[in-house]
Every structure is written in structure tokens, then in C-alpha cells.
Design an enzyme around this catalytic site. Structure first.
Site, PDB file in Angstrom:
ATOM      1  N   VAL A   1       0.760  -1.141  -0.173  1.00 12.57           N
ATOM      2  CA  VAL A   1      -0.031  -0.125   0.211  1.00 12.57           C
ATOM      3  C   VAL A   1       0.813   1.267   0.173  1.00 12.57           C
ATOM      4  O   VAL A   1       0.547   2.316  -0.027  1.00 12.57           O
ATOM      5  CB  VAL A   1      -0.832   0.070   1.013  1.00 12.57           C
ATOM      6  CG1 VAL A   1      -1.959  -1.095   1.141  1.00 12.57           C
ATOM      7  CG2 VAL A   1      -0.218  -0.066   2.643  1.00 12.57           C
ATOM      8  N   TYR A   2       1.969   1.058   0.072  1.00 10.47           N
ATOM      9  CA  TYR A   2       2.769   2.307   0.151  1.00 10.47           C
ATOM     10  C   TYR A   2       3.031   3.018  -1.285  1.00 10.47           C
ATOM     11  O   TYR A   2       3.121   2.462  -2.372  1.00 10.47           O
ATOM     12  CB  TYR A   2       4.336   2.057   0.405  1.00 10.47           C
ATOM     13  CG  TYR A   2       4.906   1.663   1.766  1.00 10.47           C
ATOM     14  CD1 TYR A   2       3.796   1.809   2.680  1.00 10.47           C
ATOM     15  CD2 TYR A   2       5.995   1.206   2.255  1.00 10.47           C
ATOM     16  CE1 TYR A   2       4.231   1.554   4.448  1.00 10.47           C
ATOM     17  CE2 TYR A   2       6.166   0.933   3.454  1.00 10.47           C
ATOM     18  CZ  TYR A   2       5.289   0.912   4.581  1.00 10.47           C
ATOM     19  OH  TYR A   2       5.660   0.746   5.913  1.00 10.47           O
ATOM     20  N   SER A   3       2.393   4.485  -1.311  1.00 15.18           N
ATOM     21  CA  SER A   3       2.307   5.293  -2.373  1.00 15.18           C
ATOM     22  C   SER A   3       1.191   4.524  -3.514  1.00 15.18           C
ATOM     23  O   SER A   3       1.605   4.431  -4.687  1.00 15.18           O
ATOM     24  CB  SER A   3       3.485   5.493  -2.999  1.00 15.18           C
ATOM     25  OG  SER A   3       4.336   6.342  -2.136  1.00 15.18           O
TER      26      SER A   3
END
Length: 312
Positions: A52-54
Site C-alpha cells: 500500500v505504500y504510495s
């Protein structure tokens, strides 16, 4: 950079990990390449990301860098899953294994070295979540399994379940918030990890950036606290209690002739059970300053003083 064994596993990692939460959004390709190169040149190996990072852009950017900048075999790649794009928790077998395959595709690799449920999902039986870790390891898509943001009882239950039957993937690590501004895990998570032989990977070891001292006189315009997506994340550590601890760190730093960042990071790096704090930098210059911390070991009297002022 010194290497440490991750829990009771055979895996060794650098005693600082490089976090990539902002890569692909606030950190562009050129800056990420400079950071990763500096990190590897310093002997760093542990690279931490999440699906889910960026919104997946972090893993995509890492995949590009593995093809163009740093060989995949130079790194221990850790990623996470269990948070959906709309922010809900889903640690079901269906979601986790689908997310792992998507992560491998974005990263452009056939396996990750460490795979972790990002959060505990109370709506999914823990044994189902853990069965996904078993499948990931037995299929070769992950070499080792860990957990992230688990409470002490959740960690104890997970490690006990995995040890109770031959062939299950052991839990080798737990990733949790830990710093001089957030020591609550010392009451229960750290003892549980030590008992189970699980390595602790602290995230936000600089108190969401506050322990660097950058907020002592206000909020700098180029800081994370000045951005709309991180302001609420940093705000809880800008109060008076935190200020007292930050000033103590700054005093220790002045006495040692180093930066407050170096003092705060050295303190958490050498706490019982800790294997590798996960650090994030805004620029490669900032990262180089962080990497210099490798040379610092705090005198015991300073550790004792910081323990007292930040006592939970």
C-alpha cells in the site's frame, strides 16, 4: 554496516533497514536511486516496503531500481500486505496470497525475503492468516515470515501456533513502532518477542521525525508535518511531554558532538531484542547523515539518563 541475525532464523540483515513509504510519491526515481546506492555502499541490506505504500508505486519503483541500479541479490527485501486500497484490514488467505503475487509482479522478482501481514485482522481467524504465510514460504514466494503491528498476545499466539506443528513457517520478526517517544512495547511486545526468539524491527525509530530536533522551534515548511498526508501522523509527538524528551536528546547530542538524530537512533538500535530500526529519509544527504550513526555507541550513563527521562 554490522549485520544481525533475524530472530532465531539463519537470515542476517543490516542493523539499519531502509524504509520506502514515500517512494513513488514524495521521493522520485532519481532520489530513490541515490538513497538506495548510498545505503548499499554503506553495507545496508534490509529494504522495507509494503503493497500500500504510495498505492503500489513504492514497489514499482523498487522493481525499476533492482533492474537498473542495485542487483536484487544485494538486498534483503521485505514487504507487507493486509491493508486494502480503501484502508480496510483484510488478512484472509484469499487477499494475502493475491496481494503477494501482485507485490512480486510490481517488484519484478520471483520471491521476497521477508513477508509480513501488515496488521492484525480481527475479522479473520489467525490460523487462516498464518496458513497464507505457510503457503508463501512453502511455494518459494517468500523465504521467511514475520508479522507487523501485532499486540503482544497476538504475537505470542501466532508464534506458538506456528511452532505447534512441523512444517509451519516460523515467525522470525515483528515490526512495531518503537522510539524514545513510544516505548509502550517494552511492557509486553518486547518480552513476548524475546521469549519467542523473534527479532524486533522498529518503525519510526526517530519518533516520526520529531527526535531529529527539526521541530524544536516550529514546523519547517519542507518537513513531513507540513504536508497534508503526514501532518496528523506527526502531530501526536509535538506536545510538551515529547518536547522534554527531545531537549534531553539534544543535550546528550551536544555533549557527544553528534546530532540528536544519531543519539535517538543509536538508543533504539541497541535496545534488547531490536535487530534493525527501519529508517526513512527525505533526501540522500539526510540518509548519509543517518548512516553515520553506525559509528556511534552511546555511553551507558547517557542511555540511563534517556531511559529515565522517557520512562514509560
Amino acid at each position: 554496516m554490522k549485520q544481525r541475525r533475524l530472530g532465531r532464523s539463519g537470515l542476517t540483515v543490516s542493523r539499519l533497514g531502509l524504509g520506502t513509504m514515500t517512494w513513488g510519491r514524495d521521493t522520485d526515481t532519481g532520489e530513490a536511486a541515490a538513497q538506495l546506492t548510498a545505503f548499499v555502499d554503506a553495507g545496508g541490506t534490509l529494504l522495507d516496503t509494503a503493497d500500500v505504500y504510495s498505492e503500489g508505486q513504492s514497489e514499482l519503483l523498487i522493481g525499476h531500481l533492482l533492474r537498473e541500479v542495485v542487483p536484487r541479490d544485494d538486498l534483503v527485501i521485505a514487504t507487507k500486505a493486509a491493508i486494502t486500497p480503501d484502508g480496510h484490514y483484510d488478512a484472509s488467505r484469499r487477499h494475502l496470497l493475491g496481494a503477494l503475487d501482485a507485490s512480486l509482479d510490481r517488484l519484478g522478482v520471483d520471491h521476497v525475503d521477508l513477508w509480513q501481514p501488515h496488521v492484525y485482522d480481527p475479522a479473520t481467524p489467525l490460523e487462516e492468516t498464518l496458513s497464507a504465510l505457510d503457503e508463501a514460504v512453502s511455494s518459494g514466494r517468500a523465504r521467511y515470515a514475520g508479522v507487523s503491528n501485532y499486540a503482544a498476545w497476538q504475537l505470542a499466539k501466532a508464534t506458538t501456533w506456528q511452532r505447534s506443528w512441523p512444517g509451519r513457517a516460523p515467525i522470525v520478526s515483528t515490526q512495531v513502532e518503537y522510539s524514545l517517544l513510544h516505548r509502550e512495547i517494552e511492557r509486553d511486545v518486547v518480552p513476548a518477542a524475546l521469549d519467542a526468539g523473534v527479532g524486533v524491527l522498529p518503525w519510526s525509530p526517530l519518533g516520526r521525525g520529531v527526535l531529529s530536533g527539526k521541530y524544536r522551534t516550529g514546523i519547517p515548511a519542507d518537513s513531513r508535518a507540513a504536508t497534508p498526508h503526514f501532518a496528523e501522523f506527526v502531530q501526536p509527538y509535538l506536545g510538551e511531554d515529547s518536547r522534554r524528551i527531545v531537549e534531553s536528546v539534544a543535550t546528550a547530542a551536544d555533549g557527544l558532538g553528534v546530532s540528536p538524530l544519531a543519539v535517538a537512533l543509536s538508543w533504539v538500535r541497541d535496545q534488547p531484542g531490536v535487530v534493525a530500526p527501519i529508517i526513512g529519509a527525505r533526501t540522500s544527504g539526510q540518509l548519509l547523515g543517518i548512516l553515520e550513526t553506525e559509528q556511534l555507541t552511546l555511553p551507558q550513563e547517557i542511555r540511563d539518563a534517556l531511559d529515565d527521562v522517557s520512562d514509560v
